[in-house]
Design a protein around this motif. Structure first.
Motif, PDB file in Angstrom:
ATOM      1  N   UNK A   1      18.430  37.110  49.300  1.00 12.07           N
ATOM      2  CA  UNK A   1      17.788  37.785  50.251  1.00 12.07           C
ATOM      3  C   UNK A   1      17.393  39.030  50.030  1.00 12.07           C
ATOM      4  N   UNK A   2      16.536  39.798  50.880  1.00  8.93           N
ATOM      5  CA  UNK A   2      16.150  41.221  50.625  1.00  8.93           C
ATOM      6  C   UNK A   2      17.092  42.133  50.496  1.00  8.93           C
ATOM      7  N   UNK A   3      18.490  41.896  50.884  1.00  5.90           N
ATOM      8  CA  UNK A   3      19.689  42.945  50.964  1.00  5.90           C
ATOM      9  C   UNK A   3      20.627  42.496  50.193  1.00  5.90           C
ATOM     10  N   UNK A   4      20.758  41.276  49.216  1.00  2.00           N
ATOM     11  CA  UNK A   4      21.816  40.991  48.535  1.00  2.00           C
ATOM     12  C   UNK A   4      21.412  39.559  47.670  1.00  2.00           C
ATOM     13  N   UNK A   5      22.194  39.679  46.519  1.00  3.52           N
ATOM     14  CA  UNK A   5      22.008  38.625  45.496  1.00  3.52           C
ATOM     15  C   UNK A   5      23.366  37.976  45.321  1.00  3.52           C
ATOM     16  N   UNK A   6      23.533  36.679  45.528  1.00  3.79           N
ATOM     17  CA  UNK A   6      24.570  35.917  45.050  1.00  3.79           C
ATOM     18  C   UNK A   6      24.404  35.080  43.853  1.00  3.79           C
ATOM     19  N   UNK A   7      25.087  35.078  42.754  1.00  2.00           N
ATOM     20  CA  UNK A   7      24.703  34.336  41.711  1.00  2.00           C
ATOM     21  C   UNK A   7      26.274  33.549  41.293  1.00  2.00           C
ATOM     22  N   UNK A   8      26.095  32.319  40.880  1.00  2.00           N
ATOM     23  CA  UNK A   8      27.233  31.586  40.720  1.00  2.00           C
ATOM     24  C   UNK A   8      26.965  30.674  39.408  1.00  2.00           C
ATOM     25  N   UNK A   9      27.887  30.606  38.396  1.00  2.00           N
ATOM     26  CA  UNK A   9      27.491  29.665  37.154  1.00  2.00           C
ATOM     27  C   UNK A   9      28.630  29.271  36.695  1.00  2.00           C
ATOM     28  N   UNK A  10      28.507  28.002  35.879  1.00  2.00           N
ATOM     29  CA  UNK A  10      29.546  27.131  35.593  1.00  2.00           C
ATOM     30  C   UNK A  10      29.325  27.032  33.893  1.00  2.00           C
ATOM     31  N   UNK A  11      30.299  27.240  33.152  1.00  2.00           N
ATOM     32  CA  UNK A  11      30.111  27.088  31.784  1.00  2.00           C
ATOM     33  C   UNK A  11      30.383  25.520  31.254  1.00  2.00           C
ATOM     34  N   UNK A  12      30.008  25.233  30.009  1.00  2.00           N
ATOM     35  CA  UNK A  12      30.377  23.879  29.635  1.00  2.00           C
ATOM     36  C   UNK A  12      31.933  23.488  29.725  1.00  2.00           C
ATOM     37  N   UNK A  13      32.751  24.696  29.792  1.00  2.00           N
ATOM     38  CA  UNK A  13      33.988  24.264  29.736  1.00  2.00           C
ATOM     39  C   UNK A  13      34.506  24.187  31.191  1.00  2.00           C
ATOM     40  N   UNK A  14      33.668  24.236  32.042  1.00  2.00           N
ATOM     41  CA  UNK A  14      33.611  24.081  33.596  1.00  2.00           C
ATOM     42  C   UNK A  14      34.721  25.409  34.027  1.00  2.00           C
ATOM     43  N   UNK A  15      34.280  26.609  33.426  1.00  2.00           N
ATOM     44  CA  UNK A  15      34.640  27.773  33.971  1.00  2.00           C
ATOM     45  C   UNK A  15      33.630  28.395  34.928  1.00  2.00           C
ATOM     46  N   UNK A  16      34.043  28.928  36.130  1.00  2.00           N
ATOM     47  CA  UNK A  16      32.994  29.332  37.135  1.00  2.00           C
ATOM     48  C   UNK A  16      33.180  30.916  37.180  1.00  2.00           C
ATOM     49  N   UNK A  17      31.995  31.419  37.700  1.00  2.00           N
ATOM     50  CA  UNK A  17      32.210  32.662  37.783  1.00  2.00           C
ATOM     51  C   UNK A  17      30.721  33.141  38.839  1.00  2.00           C
ATOM     52  N   UNK A  18      30.969  34.053  39.815  1.00  2.00           N
ATOM     53  CA  UNK A  18      30.489  34.437  40.717  1.00  2.00           C
ATOM     54  C   UNK A  18      30.098  35.958  40.878  1.00  2.00           C
ATOM     55  N   UNK A  19      29.048  36.291  41.114  1.00  2.00           N
ATOM     56  CA  UNK A  19      28.859  37.912  41.226  1.00  2.00           C
ATOM     57  C   UNK A  19      27.845  38.119  42.559  1.00  2.00           C
ATOM     58  N   UNK A  20      28.181  39.073  43.181  1.00  2.00           N
ATOM     59  CA  UNK A  20      27.242  39.571  44.433  1.00  2.00           C
ATOM     60  C   UNK A  20      27.014  41.006  44.124  1.00  2.00           C
ATOM     61  N   UNK A  21      25.623  41.054  44.363  1.00  2.00           N
ATOM     62  CA  UNK A  21      25.145  42.541  44.236  1.00  2.00           C
ATOM     63  C   UNK A  21      24.409  42.936  45.435  1.00  2.00           C
TER      64      UNK A  21
END
Length: 257
Positions: free
Chosen positions: A48-68
């Protein structure tokens, strides 16, 4: 650890785009391209114009999320082009994630156009509009000076990150004051033509265009937010310039405008 770095750098690239006036779909596409280039296939981003939320999952099913959080937005097409090209280049010419971050940092910290040059652009654009509206040479001179004064006054508050609505109220007011004063001293006759030409620099055309693009692409939330921002900016311009014009008519009479 590598997953953390990749998603952080990808989101940072999206942040540069969004702060530079990039569209929602472009930000999401760039984040996806960077993550895919480094082997992360499962990535989702919410922009959205005021924020970015990104999540990703690796092949080992490890997940990570980042908010900017996006606090400052402007328009810098050069940065958009450079980040866009870089996100595509790394797919054919791989570089390390640290090298990518260094290049993004250089893009982010690159100097924008200097104040004197942006003021000159404002002045020439305003003079061009006066010519388009069949104004005289003196009215072109008035618009040239008024646009430069408006840009300089807005810059003082832009560098301190003042609210965008306040900055546009100020810009509209300064443009009106400068235009009416110069007309009063004989530089031009049609103050309405001059003022419209100067204020065209502030019209939120790119914001409105991005809003329509977002809505057409299905990003309704971002589209509505950008449309609201464009309307607020338009109201701010009208409030600033309209107040000055109304006061001048009250104090000096209708002949002053």
């Amino acid at each position: 650890m590598e997953l953390n770095r990749i998603i952080y750098v990808a989101t940072y690239a999206g942040k540069i785009l969004l702060e530079s006036g990039g569209e929602t779909y472009r930000v999401e596409d760039t984040i996806g391209r960077i993550c895919n280039a480094y082997g992360i296939r499962k990535v989702e981003s919410f922009v959205v114009p005021t924020a970015i939320i990104t999540s990703a999952v690796s092949d080992e099913y490890k997940s990570k999320a980042v908010i900017k959080r996006i606090r400052n937005r402007s328009f810098n097409l050069q940065k958009i082009v450079r980040v866009n090209e870089l996100s595509r280049k790394i797919q054919s010419e791989p570089i390390t994630i640290r090298e990518l971050y260094a290049e993004l940092k250089a893009i982010d910290q690159a100097n924008s156009y200097p104040l004197w040059l942006s003021s000159l652009f404002y002045s020439f654009i305003s003079s061009g509009y006066v010519l388009f509206f069949a104004g005289s040479f003196l009215e072109m001179v008035n618009a040239f000076i008024s646009a430069s004064v408006m840009r300089l006054s807005m810059y003082i508050f832009e560098k301190d990150n003042y609210n965008v609505v306040f900055i546009h109220v100020l810009g509209g007011a300064v443009a009106a004051v400068s235009t009416l004063l110069l007309v009063y001293f004989g530089v031009g006759v049609q103050s309405n033509t001059i003022l419209i030409s100067v204020l065209m620099n502030l019209f939120p055309g790119l914001i409105l265009a991005n809003a329509i693009r977002d809505i057409m692409a299905g990003d309704t939330l971002s589209g509505v937010a950008r449309t609201t921002e464009a309307l607020l900016i338009a109201i701010a311009i009208a409030a600033g310039s309209g107040t000055v014009v109304a006061l001048s008519m009250k104090w000096l009479g209708s002949g002053a405008v």
